[in-house]
Design an enzyme around this catalytic site. Structure first.
Site, PDB file in Angstrom:
ATOM      1  N   CYS A  55      -1.914   8.349   5.316  1.00 54.46           N
ATOM      2  CA  CYS A  55      -0.711   8.300   5.718  1.00 54.46           C
ATOM      3  C   CYS A  55       0.570   8.086   4.923  1.00 54.46           C
ATOM      4  CB  CYS A  55      -0.713   7.082   7.090  1.00 54.46           C
ATOM      5  SG  CYS A  55       1.078   6.890   7.535  1.00 54.46           S
ATOM      6  N   CYS A  84       2.371   4.501   5.098  1.00 53.29           N
ATOM      7  CA  CYS A  84       1.725   3.378   4.905  1.00 53.29           C
ATOM      8  C   CYS A  84       1.296   3.592   3.483  1.00 53.29           C
ATOM      9  CB  CYS A  84       0.145   3.764   5.424  1.00 53.29           C
ATOM     10  SG  CYS A  84      -0.041   3.236   7.132  1.00 53.29           S
ATOM     11  N   ASP A 128      16.192   8.042   3.156  1.00 55.71           N
ATOM     12  CA  ASP A 128      15.352   9.432   3.600  1.00 55.71           C
ATOM     13  C   ASP A 128      15.408  10.121   2.410  1.00 55.71           C
ATOM     14  OD1 ASP A 128      14.379  10.852   6.504  1.00 55.71           O
ATOM     15  OD2 ASP A 128      14.891  12.203   4.697  1.00 55.71           O
ATOM     16  N   HIS A 147       0.494   0.462  10.961  1.00 52.77           N
ATOM     17  CA  HIS A 147       0.557   1.966  11.370  1.00 52.77           C
ATOM     18  C   HIS A 147       0.535   2.210  13.063  1.00 52.77           C
ATOM     19  CE1 HIS A 147      -0.247   6.198  10.786  1.00 52.77           C
ATOM     20  NE2 HIS A 147      -0.873   6.242  11.800  1.00 52.77           N
ATOM     21  N   ASN A 155      11.872  10.696  16.524  1.00 54.38           N
ATOM     22  CA  ASN A 155      11.172  11.908  16.973  1.00 54.38           C
ATOM     23  C   ASN A 155       9.640  11.674  17.319  1.00 54.38           C
ATOM     24  OD1 ASN A 155      13.627  13.521  16.624  1.00 54.38           O
ATOM     25  ND2 ASN A 155      13.247  13.600  14.308  1.00 54.38           N
ATOM     26  N   GLY A 184       9.941  17.605  16.669  1.00 56.04           N
ATOM     27  CA  GLY A 184      10.074  17.738  15.243  1.00 56.04           C
ATOM     28  C   GLY A 184       9.422  16.734  14.600  1.00 56.04           C
ATOM     29  N   HIS A 230       3.778   8.222  11.324  1.00 52.57           N
ATOM     30  CA  HIS A 230       3.789   6.935  11.346  1.00 52.57           C
ATOM     31  C   HIS A 230       5.151   6.539  12.145  1.00 52.57           C
ATOM     32  CE1 HIS A 230       3.345   2.903   8.825  1.00 52.57           C
ATOM     33  NE2 HIS A 230       4.227   2.749   9.453  1.00 52.57           N
ATOM     34  N   HIS A 279       8.957   5.898  13.003  1.00 52.27           N
ATOM     35  CA  HIS A 279       9.958   5.660  12.161  1.00 52.27           C
ATOM     36  C   HIS A 279      11.185   5.758  12.937  1.00 52.27           C
ATOM     37  CE1 HIS A 279       8.703   9.833  11.736  1.00 52.27           C
ATOM     38  NE2 HIS A 279       9.903  10.001  11.336  1.00 52.27           N
ATOM     39  N   HIS A 283      15.250   6.710  12.319  1.00 56.60           N
ATOM     40  CA  HIS A 283      16.367   7.235  11.483  1.00 56.60           C
ATOM     41  C   HIS A 283      17.578   6.387  11.792  1.00 56.60           C
ATOM     42  CE1 HIS A 283      14.195  11.275  10.411  1.00 56.60           C
ATOM     43  NE2 HIS A 283      13.483  10.855  11.790  1.00 56.60           N
TER      44      HIS A 283
HETATM   45  P1  5GP Z   1      10.468  13.211  11.221  1.00 58.46           P
HETATM   46  O1  5GP Z   1      10.905  14.438  10.953  1.00 58.46           O
HETATM   47  O2  5GP Z   1       9.110  12.839  11.499  1.00 58.46           O
HETATM   48  O3  5GP Z   1      11.251  12.612  12.593  1.00 58.46           O
HETATM   49  O4  5GP Z   1      11.314  12.500   9.843  1.00 58.46           O
HETATM   50  C1  5GP Z   1      10.388  12.213   8.730  1.00 58.46           C
HETATM   51  C2  5GP Z   1      11.228  12.039   7.730  1.00 58.46           C
HETATM   52  O5  5GP Z   1      10.802  11.535   6.662  1.00 58.46           O
HETATM   53  C3  5GP Z   1      12.390  13.069   7.419  1.00 58.46           C
HETATM   54  O6  5GP Z   1      13.649  12.999   7.559  1.00 58.46           O
HETATM   55  C4  5GP Z   1      12.039  13.395   5.719  1.00 58.46           C
HETATM   56  O7  5GP Z   1      13.109  13.933   5.102  1.00 58.46           O
HETATM   57  C5  5GP Z   1      11.382  11.932   5.175  1.00 58.46           C
HETATM   58  N1  5GP Z   1      10.151  12.123   4.286  1.00 58.46           N
HETATM   59  C6  5GP Z   1       9.471  12.952   4.252  1.00 58.46           C
HETATM   60  N2  5GP Z   1       8.635  12.437   3.266  1.00 58.46           N
HETATM   61  C7  5GP Z   1       9.325  11.476   2.509  1.00 58.46           C
HETATM   62  C8  5GP Z   1       9.154  10.670   1.450  1.00 58.46           C
HETATM   63  O8  5GP Z   1       8.160  11.135   0.737  1.00 58.46           O
HETATM   64  N3  5GP Z   1       9.899   9.815   1.041  1.00 58.46           N
HETATM   65  C9  5GP Z   1      10.997   9.455   1.820  1.00 58.46           C
HETATM   66  N4  5GP Z   1      11.903   8.598   1.476  1.00 58.46           N
HETATM   67  N5  5GP Z   1      11.335  10.196   2.751  1.00 58.46           N
HETATM   68  C10 5GP Z   1      10.547  11.149   3.279  1.00 58.46           C
HETATM   69 ZN    ZN Z   2       1.143   4.998   8.636  1.00 57.36          ZN
END
Ligand code: 5GP
Ligand code: ZN
Length: 115
Positions: free
Chosen positions: A3, A6, A29, A45, A85, A91, A96, A98, A100
Protein backbone atom coordinates in the site's frame (compact mmCIF):
# COMPACT_ATOMS: atom_id res chain seq x y z
CA UNK A 1 0.66 -5.22 2.32
CA UNK A 2 1.60 -3.35 -0.81
CA UNK A 3 0.00 0.00 0.00
CA UNK A 4 1.52 3.30 -1.15
CA UNK A 5 0.16 5.33 1.75
CA UNK A 6 1.19 2.73 4.36
CA UNK A 7 4.70 3.08 2.88
CA UNK A 8 4.50 6.87 3.16
CA UNK A 9 3.44 6.58 6.83
CA UNK A 10 6.36 4.20 7.43
CA UNK A 11 8.76 6.67 5.79
CA UNK A 12 9.68 4.17 3.07
CA UNK A 13 8.49 6.66 0.43
CA UNK A 14 9.31 10.36 1.00
CA UNK A 15 6.55 12.91 1.39
CA UNK A 16 6.19 16.57 2.36
CA UNK A 17 4.73 16.41 5.86
CA UNK A 18 2.18 19.00 6.91
CA UNK A 19 1.00 17.52 10.23
CA UNK A 20 1.32 14.30 12.20
CA UNK A 21 0.01 12.85 15.44
CA UNK A 22 -0.58 9.36 16.82
CA UNK A 23 -3.67 8.77 14.66
CA UNK A 24 -3.14 10.59 11.39
CA UNK A 25 -0.55 11.86 8.90
CA UNK A 26 -1.03 14.85 6.57
CA UNK A 27 1.16 15.65 3.58
CA UNK A 28 1.21 17.55 0.30
CA UNK A 29 -0.40 15.87 -2.69
CA UNK A 30 2.26 15.11 -5.31
CA UNK A 31 -0.01 16.36 -8.08
CA UNK A 32 -1.96 19.33 -6.70
CA UNK A 33 -5.24 20.45 -8.27
CA UNK A 34 -5.47 23.64 -6.17
CA UNK A 35 -2.86 26.08 -4.76
CA UNK A 36 -3.15 24.15 -1.47
CA UNK A 37 -3.76 20.42 -1.80
CA UNK A 38 -3.07 18.23 1.21
CA UNK A 39 -3.97 14.64 1.97
CA UNK A 40 -4.91 13.53 5.48
CA UNK A 41 -4.72 9.78 6.11
CA UNK A 42 -5.26 7.49 9.09
CA UNK A 43 -2.17 5.68 10.36
CA UNK A 44 -4.12 2.40 10.19
CA UNK A 45 -4.93 0.87 6.84
CA UNK A 46 -8.59 1.46 5.90
CA UNK A 47 -9.27 0.72 2.24
CA UNK A 48 -11.66 3.62 1.67
CA UNK A 49 -14.82 5.36 2.81
CA UNK A 50 -16.91 2.23 2.23
CA UNK A 51 -14.83 0.44 4.89
CA UNK A 52 -15.65 2.98 7.61
CA UNK A 53 -17.57 1.39 10.47
CA UNK A 54 -17.98 1.81 14.21
CA UNK A 55 -14.55 0.26 14.84
CA UNK A 56 -12.64 2.93 12.90
CA UNK A 57 -14.88 6.00 12.50
CA UNK A 58 -12.92 7.77 15.24
CA UNK A 59 -10.19 8.27 12.62
CA UNK A 60 -12.62 10.09 10.35
CA UNK A 61 -13.77 12.37 13.16
CA UNK A 62 -10.16 13.10 14.02
CA UNK A 63 -9.25 13.80 10.40
CA UNK A 64 -11.89 16.53 10.31
CA UNK A 65 -10.55 17.96 13.57
CA UNK A 66 -7.08 18.02 12.03
CA UNK A 67 -8.36 19.64 8.83
CA UNK A 68 -9.90 22.43 10.94
CA UNK A 69 -6.65 22.82 12.89
CA UNK A 70 -4.54 23.03 9.73
CA UNK A 71 -6.99 25.52 8.23
CA UNK A 72 -6.79 27.70 11.35
CA UNK A 73 -2.98 27.40 11.64
CA UNK A 74 -2.36 28.15 7.98
CA UNK A 75 -5.08 30.77 7.74
CA UNK A 76 -7.43 29.40 5.10
CA UNK A 77 -9.52 32.47 5.83
CA UNK A 78 -11.66 32.17 2.73
CA UNK A 79 -12.50 28.53 3.22
CA UNK A 80 -11.42 25.08 2.22
CA UNK A 81 -12.85 21.84 0.83
CA UNK A 82 -12.52 18.28 2.15
CA UNK A 83 -13.17 15.45 -0.33
CA UNK A 84 -12.80 11.69 -0.34
CA UNK A 85 -13.13 9.60 -3.49
CA UNK A 86 -14.56 6.14 -2.91
CA UNK A 87 -14.46 3.43 -5.55
CA UNK A 88 -14.18 3.23 -9.30
CA UNK A 89 -16.79 5.79 -10.36
CA UNK A 90 -15.37 8.40 -7.99
CA UNK A 91 -11.86 7.84 -9.31
CA UNK A 92 -10.25 6.47 -6.16
CA UNK A 93 -6.69 5.59 -7.18
CA UNK A 94 -5.08 4.80 -3.81
CA UNK A 95 -6.92 2.26 -1.69
CA UNK A 96 -5.96 3.65 1.69
CA UNK A 97 -8.58 6.07 3.04
CA UNK A 98 -7.56 9.67 2.42
CA UNK A 99 -9.21 13.05 2.56
CA UNK A 100 -8.14 15.75 0.13
CA UNK A 101 -7.96 19.24 1.66
CA UNK A 102 -8.17 21.92 -1.01
CA UNK A 103 -7.79 25.67 -0.52
CA UNK A 104 -6.32 28.82 -1.99
CA UNK A 105 -8.76 29.50 -4.80
CA UNK A 106 -12.44 30.08 -5.39
CA UNK A 107 -13.76 26.64 -6.32
CA UNK A 108 -16.62 25.66 -8.53
CA UNK A 109 -18.92 22.77 -7.84
CA UNK A 110 -19.56 19.77 -10.06
CA UNK A 111 -19.38 15.99 -9.81
CA UNK A 112 -16.04 16.19 -11.64
CA UNK A 113 -14.46 17.64 -8.48
CA UNK A 114 -15.54 21.23 -9.10
CA UNK A 115 -12.02 22.52 -8.70
P1 5GP B 1 -7.50 9.59 -5.20
O1 5GP B 1 -7.37 9.69 -6.68
O2 5GP B 1 -7.38 8.14 -4.73
O3 5GP B 1 -8.71 10.27 -4.62
O4 5GP B 1 -6.27 10.39 -4.58
C1 5GP B 1 -4.99 9.90 -4.57
C2 5GP B 1 -4.09 11.09 -4.51
O5 5GP B 1 -2.80 10.65 -4.14
C3 5GP B 1 -3.94 11.82 -5.84
O6 5GP B 1 -4.38 13.17 -5.70
C4 5GP B 1 -2.45 11.72 -6.16
O7 5GP B 1 -1.92 12.89 -6.73
C5 5GP B 1 -1.85 11.43 -4.80
N1 5GP B 1 -0.63 10.65 -4.85
C6 5GP B 1 -0.42 9.51 -5.56
N2 5GP B 1 0.83 9.05 -5.35
C7 5GP B 1 1.42 9.92 -4.46
C8 5GP B 1 2.70 9.96 -3.87
O8 5GP B 1 3.58 9.11 -4.08
N3 5GP B 1 2.96 11.01 -3.03
C9 5GP B 1 2.01 11.97 -2.77
N4 5GP B 1 2.37 12.95 -1.93
N5 5GP B 1 0.79 11.94 -3.32
C10 5GP B 1 0.48 10.93 -4.15
ZN1 ZN C 1 -2.47 1.44 3.61
Amino acid sequence: MDCLFCKIIAGEIPSAKVYEDEMVYAFKDISPIAPIHYLIIPKVHISGASAIDESNSKYVAHIFEVAAKIAADEGFADGYRVITNCGEDAGQSVHHLHFHVLAGKKMGWSADSGV
